[in-house]
Design an enzyme around this catalytic site. Structure first.
Site, PDB file in Angstrom:
ATOM      1  N   HIS A  68       8.547 -27.416  -2.717  1.00 53.74           N
ATOM      2  CA  HIS A  68       8.858 -26.043  -3.091  1.00 53.74           C
ATOM      3  C   HIS A  68       9.038 -25.170  -1.844  1.00 53.74           C
ATOM      4  O   HIS A  68       8.712 -25.588  -0.725  1.00 53.74           O
ATOM      5  CB  HIS A  68       7.763 -25.451  -3.990  1.00 53.74           C
ATOM      6  CG  HIS A  68       6.433 -25.316  -3.320  1.00 53.74           C
ATOM      7  ND1 HIS A  68       5.400 -26.187  -3.520  1.00 53.74           N
ATOM      8  CD2 HIS A  68       5.979 -24.399  -2.428  1.00 53.74           C
ATOM      9  CE1 HIS A  68       4.367 -25.814  -2.803  1.00 53.74           C
ATOM     10  NE2 HIS A  68       4.689 -24.746  -2.123  1.00 53.74           N
TER      11      HIS A  68
HETATM   12  P1  TYD Z   1       1.239 -26.161  -5.353  1.00 54.81           P
HETATM   13  O1  TYD Z   1       1.205 -24.876  -4.614  1.00 54.81           O
HETATM   14  O2  TYD Z   1       2.576 -26.655  -5.849  1.00 54.81           O
HETATM   15  O3  TYD Z   1       0.567 -27.295  -4.465  1.00 54.81           O
HETATM   16  P2  TYD Z   1       1.121 -28.247  -3.306  1.00 54.81           P
HETATM   17  O4  TYD Z   1       2.100 -27.448  -2.484  1.00 54.81           O
HETATM   18  O5  TYD Z   1      -0.098 -28.636  -2.561  1.00 54.81           O
HETATM   19  O6  TYD Z   1       1.767 -29.441  -3.944  1.00 54.81           O
HETATM   20  O7  TYD Z   1       0.213 -26.073  -6.567  1.00 54.81           O
HETATM   21  C1  TYD Z   1      -0.123 -27.217  -7.327  1.00 54.81           C
HETATM   22  C2  TYD Z   1      -0.524 -26.733  -8.715  1.00 54.81           C
HETATM   23  O8  TYD Z   1      -1.657 -25.898  -8.651  1.00 54.81           O
HETATM   24  C3  TYD Z   1       0.577 -25.934  -9.400  1.00 54.81           C
HETATM   25  O9  TYD Z   1       0.566 -26.293 -10.788  1.00 54.81           O
HETATM   26  C4  TYD Z   1       0.140 -24.501  -9.259  1.00 54.81           C
HETATM   27  C5  TYD Z   1      -1.370 -24.615  -9.186  1.00 54.81           C
HETATM   28  N1  TYD Z   1      -2.000 -23.587  -8.349  1.00 54.81           N
HETATM   29  C6  TYD Z   1      -2.824 -22.635  -8.904  1.00 54.81           C
HETATM   30  O10 TYD Z   1      -3.035 -22.600 -10.135  1.00 54.81           O
HETATM   31  N2  TYD Z   1      -3.432 -21.711  -8.112  1.00 54.81           N
HETATM   32  C7  TYD Z   1      -3.236 -21.696  -6.779  1.00 54.81           C
HETATM   33  O11 TYD Z   1      -3.806 -20.825  -6.067  1.00 54.81           O
HETATM   34  C8  TYD Z   1      -2.357 -22.676  -6.183  1.00 54.81           C
HETATM   35  C9  TYD Z   1      -2.078 -22.686  -4.718  1.00 54.81           C
HETATM   36  C10 TYD Z   1      -1.756 -23.601  -7.015  1.00 54.81           C
END
Ligand code: TYD
Length: 135
Positions: free
Chosen positions: A52
């Site tokens: 992302h």
């Molecule tokens: P994401 O930011 O996509 O994680 P990464 O970049 O490590 O793969 O987040 C993973 C999942 O967690 C996504 O469903 C959104 C959720 N999330 C929250 O609910 N709260 C948060 O503060 C964060 C950062 C993610």
């Protein structure tokens, strides 16, 4: 945009008696005001995280333990960084696509970020990201 990506040295204090090292993240060290801190762990070696970009959020990543690789793409060019030291932070500006992979066993990825969690700030589709960059 990738030119704004940088590795930041986190100041550390190593005890002269050999009892360990203390790293300090203060406001002058990070190029934004930290609003939230979260961390990632239990990541299998085969997993890819990220996938992302953020419209607004600024981020610093630190490998508190172990190592992992972050691939960055601004829509024109790519670069990658391997973090493997708790005294190095990778600054990722907004509008940069990131994928994270090659997590070592026990790796812990600390995130320091500039915004509250807001799913509307994410671009999770690469084609949408390229379109967002052109607009
Ligand atoms: P994401 O930011 O996509 O994680 P990464 O970049 O490590 O793969 O987040 C993973 C999942 O967690 C996504 O469903 C959104 C959720 N999330 C929250 O609910 N709260 C948060 O503060 C964060 C950062 C993610």
């Amino acid at each position: 945009m990738l030119s704004k990506v940088k590795i930041i040295d986190i100041p550390e204090i190593t005890a002269p008696d050999g009892s360990g090292t203390l790293a300090v993240v203060e406001k002058d060290c990070i190029p934004f005001q930290i609003k939230r801190v979260y961390y990632l762990y239990n990541v299998p070696a085969s997993a890819t995280r990220g996938g992302h970009a953020h419209k607004k959020l600024l981020q610093c990543l630190v490998a508190l333990n172990g190592s992992f690789t972050i691939k960055l793409n601004d829509g024109n060019s790519e670069t990658s960084y391997t973090l493997d030291s708790p005294n190095k932070a990778l600054f990722i500006p907004n509008k940069i696509w990131r994928d994270m992979e090659n997590f070592s066993k026990g790796a812990i990825c600390l995130s320091l970020v500039s915004e509250e969690y807001d799913e509307a700030d994410y671009i999770r589709n690469y084609k949408d990201f390229l379109k967002f960059k052109k607009d």
